[in-house]
Design an enzyme around this catalytic site. Structure first.
Site, PDB file in Angstrom:
ATOM      1  N   ASP A 203     159.013  46.767   0.480  1.00 35.20           N
ATOM      2  CA  ASP A 203     160.026  45.949   1.245  1.00 35.20           C
ATOM      3  C   ASP A 203     160.120  45.016  -0.021  1.00 35.20           C
ATOM      4  O   ASP A 203     159.869  45.112  -0.976  1.00 35.20           O
ATOM      5  CB  ASP A 203     159.347  45.175   2.377  1.00 35.20           C
ATOM      6  N   HIS A 236     162.156  38.909   4.966  1.00 39.83           N
ATOM      7  CA  HIS A 236     162.238  40.326   5.894  1.00 39.83           C
ATOM      8  C   HIS A 236     160.639  40.892   5.618  1.00 39.83           C
ATOM      9  O   HIS A 236     160.232  41.552   6.622  1.00 39.83           O
ATOM     10  CB  HIS A 236     163.403  41.265   4.865  1.00 39.83           C
ATOM     11  N   SER A 385     164.887  47.950  11.063  1.00 39.99           N
ATOM     12  CA  SER A 385     163.634  47.423  10.366  1.00 39.99           C
ATOM     13  C   SER A 385     162.359  47.007  11.227  1.00 39.99           C
ATOM     14  O   SER A 385     161.442  47.537  10.911  1.00 39.99           O
ATOM     15  CB  SER A 385     164.089  46.129   9.640  1.00 39.99           C
TER      16      SER A 385
END
Length: 443
Positions: A203, A236, A385
């Site tokens: 990620d 994120h 996600s």
């Protein structure tokens, strides 16, 4: 603007922000190779793979490959070095970055054509070069998340009566965790909390010093820019990590789906300089991350990202699956499973259960999910996600409860516990894993 429930979250999070944050020591690649990732141009650069036998003697120490960096830093064997030197000279290419894929005996290089030549023109010639195993475009990928349009209302604090009673928690925001409640994770924790199961999160970076993530991070590896400060402020990856394994019963924040799992964080994606742009990755940074995962102890691999079909990445992902890893990926926003990583057989593709299902995908909560944010904070996030992160957490619960499970059995338990409802019941899946039976589908 956030409503009253999130205002409470933000106010309480100030306490977390004020705490001193400790970042675990992390191995980082050499700065020149990592820094090059953000300088790559997917419109011009191409990716080339050549054989790099592990037993080959190293190139002369201190020599440069195509004017880039000392080859001894990157495990470049003499055979691969000679081939790339010749390829660069004959095809008028300059190396931007290179990396060995030791598990496959390959060397992967990002090459830039001479001024005035396009990537398509270069690839047309490279495809006929017998020294090259693979030549392809350098492709862009992106994470699958978005900020909610508005803050959600708190869910009911009373679980449905049909569910097993959950253990007690002192995490103050637990009642705001829609995903935790929807998956029946509290009841699953009576049998498994994912103790010791390694989950690789490929990620962006993440705030490894976050109060709810300290102690959960085993490894961090920055494959983009070797910038610890940027790594720690990436949003994120912090959001995904919190959903998977935020510590429970520590008196702060939230509880992860697998709160005793351990995380290996691989930064392969980064945020462009333009404000508001989402995180992006490319073929090269993702290849480096997947190659690193292949040498790790992680049993679950979370890929909350997506993009076009990519031959190199597909081969690396197949290798992870052949090793017995559980690979969980997010469903693209368009619902199509024709690109990486969703197009690789064996990958568990997860979409937001509130949206239209794609054939062959699993559903999990992905809308208005409260999770960790950089700087010790918490906020809501949405997207597949987040749905994939929930399923990675449940996979860790299954492997902790029944360590001998293979990928096919894990997949069967996850899909079996979802049934036509498409959203799985973690407690039912864990019970079935322990009993060695099929998981009952959620009604």
């Amino acid at each position: 603007m956030l409503d009253a429930c999130l205002a409470l979250v933000a106010g309480l999070a100030l306490t977390g922000c004020a705490q001193s944050l400790r970042r675990d020591p992390a191995p980082m690649p050499d700065a020149p190779a990592a820094a090059a990732a953000t300088q790559m141009d997917p419109q011009r650069d191409v990716l080339v793979v050549v054989d790099n036998p592990v037993a080959a003697p190293p190139a002369r120490a201190g020599s440069n490959l195509l004017g880039y960096a000392p080859t001894r830093q990157y495990g470049l064997g003499q055979q691969a070095a000679a081939a790339l030197q010749a390829i660069g000279r004959e095809h008028r290419l300059r190396e931007v970055a290179g990396w060995p894929i030791k598990s496959l005996g390959w060397y992967c290089a990002v090459l830039r054509p001479a001024p005035g030549e396009s990537a398509e023109q270069a690839l047309a010639r490279l495809g006929a070069d017998a020294r090259i195993k693979l030549a392809q475009p350098l492709q862009d990928f992106s994470v699958q998340s978005a900020r909610p349009a508005q803050s959600p209302s708190p869910p009911s604090s009373s679980p449905p009566s049909a569910r097993a009673p959950a253990p007690r928690y002192n995490d103050p925001y637990l009642d705001l965790q829609r995903g935790f409640s929807a998956l029946n994770a509290g009841a699953a924790h009576a049998r498994s909390r994912g103790r010791g199961v390694g989950v690789a999160v490929v990620d962006t970076g993440a705030d490894a010093g976050h109060p709810d993530l300290r102690g959960r991070i085993r490894t961090t590896l920055d494959l983009v820019e070797a910038d610890p400060a940027a790594f720690a402020r990436d949003a994120h990856g912090t959001e995904v990590a919190g959903i998977v394994a935020a510590t429970s019963n520590n008196g702060v924040g939230i509880a992860g789906i697998a709160p005793l799992a351990v995380l290996d964080l691989y930064k392969a994606c980064w945020y462009p300089a333009a404000p508001g742009d989402g995180a992006r990755c490319n073929s090269f940074t993702l290849a480096k991350a997947l190659a690193a995962v292949a040498d790790s102890r992680a049993r679950v691999v979370n890929l909350s990202l997506g993009g076009p079909a990519d031959p190199l990445l597909r081969r690396l992902l197949q290798q992870l699956l052949e090793q017995g890893r559980i690979v969980v990926a997010s469903l693209p926003a368009d619902g199509r499973m024709s690109g990486f990583p969703a197009d690789t057989p064996g990958v568990i593709v997860v979409g937001d259960s509130a949206r239209v299902a794609a054939p062959g995908s699993l559903g999990a909560p992905g809308s208005d999910i409260l999770t960790t944010r950089p700087g010790g904070g918490y906020d809501f996030a949405s997207g597949s996600s987040m749905a994939a992160a929930h399923v990675s957490g449940v996979a860790a619960l299954l492997l902790s409860a029944a360590p001998s499970l293979d990928p096919a059995r894990v997949r069967a338990l996850l899909f079996g516990a979802a049934g036509s409802a498409r959203e799985l019941d973690a407690a039912a899946a864990v019970e079935a894993a322990i009993a060695g039976t099929a998981a009952p589908a959620r009604p």
